[in-house]
Scaffold this active site. Structure first.
Site, mmCIF file in Angstrom:
data_model
loop_
_atom_site.group_PDB
_atom_site.id
_atom_site.type_symbol
_atom_site.label_atom_id
_atom_site.label_comp_id
_atom_site.label_asym_id
_atom_site.label_seq_id
_atom_site.Cartn_x
_atom_site.Cartn_y
_atom_site.Cartn_z
ATOM 1 N N CYS A 27 0.837 -1.205 0.000
ATOM 2 C CA CYS A 27 0.000 0.000 0.000
ATOM 3 C C CYS A 27 0.876 1.261 0.000
ATOM 4 C CB CYS A 27 -0.989 -0.046 1.163
ATOM 5 S SG CYS A 27 -2.349 1.146 0.990
ATOM 6 N N GLU A 68 -2.409 -9.073 3.194
ATOM 7 C CA GLU A 68 -2.785 -9.595 4.515
ATOM 8 C C GLU A 68 -4.289 -9.529 4.750
ATOM 9 O OE1 GLU A 68 -2.425 -5.177 5.284
ATOM 10 O OE2 GLU A 68 -1.513 -6.653 3.958
ATOM 11 N N HIS A 96 -3.764 -4.935 -0.235
ATOM 12 C CA HIS A 96 -3.305 -5.489 1.039
ATOM 13 C C HIS A 96 -3.362 -7.011 0.981
ATOM 14 C CE1 HIS A 96 -3.131 -1.829 3.591
ATOM 15 N NE2 HIS A 96 -4.000 -1.372 2.701
#
Length: 203
Positions: free
Chosen positions: A81, A187, A185
């Site tokens: 990001c 994650e 992202h």
């Protein structure tokens, strides 16, 4: 033995990135002092927030030389990001701010028709342009999770690994040698994002 070191400069939810690596069987350590980073560590630069503030914190905490030296030495590096955006020459969030200059290009705000909300938030599919090593076993048009108002415009189109369309096509991931970075992202992108983290850790 190499480890995954997550750079802590007080900008972003580092624990969610750490948990992502843990879920795929890798220990990742959050590091707030550049002196804690070893010569073989793989580095992860996550981040959310304002470009100018983030760059200022990286410089204040003396992380910039560590990042530059690690990338130049060929060690695996992953930006996420804001960690992607800061790799470029300049960002235009609340003024003009000098980035790390590791990749040539700029960071611009979305200027879109009213039907497109900014920030761009939620799931969107990524079109793989170049099959980077961290994208091993990732299907074309896999969906990833995005939260951003700014996007990168690389001068060299050959660094683009994934494109996503939101009002217009934009760069969603880059790859150059040992350097990888994503606008989305991983994650937060469920199984497909965790696969990306696992591929990075296993480099």
């Amino acid at each position: 033995m190499s480890r995954v070191a997550i750079i802590d400069y007080q900008m972003g939810n580092l624990r969610s990135v750490q948990k992502g690596f843990e879920r795929v069987g890798w220990h990742a350590e959050i590091v707030s002092d550049p002196r804690q980073i070893g010569p073989t560590d793989k580095l992860v630069l996550p981040g959310v927030g304002a470009f100018g503030d983030a760059i200022a914190e990286l410089r204040r905490r003396d992380f910039v030389p560590v990042i530059q030296e690690a990338i130049a030495a060929g060690r695996p590096f992953l930006g996420i990001c804001l960690g992607l955006q800061m790799l470029f020459d300049v960002g235009y969030e609340h003024g003009e701010h000098e980035g790390l200059g590791i990749l040539r290009g700029k960071v611009l705000k979305f200027d879109l028709p009213h039907e497109f909300k900014v920030p761009h938030m939620g799931w969107n599919k990524g079109h793989i342009v170049r099959q980077a090593p961290i994208l091993k076993d990732t299907a074309q048009d896999t969906h990833f999770y995005f939260v951003h108002s700014y996007y990168v415009v690389p001068e060299d189109p050959s660094v683009v690994a994934i494109e996503t369309d939101y009002g217009h096509p934009f760069c969603a991931a880059v790859w150059r040698d040992n350097l990888f970075a994503t606008q989305f992202h991983p994650e937060k992108s469920q199984a497909d994002g965790l696969k990306l983290l696992k591929n990075f850790a296993e480099l």
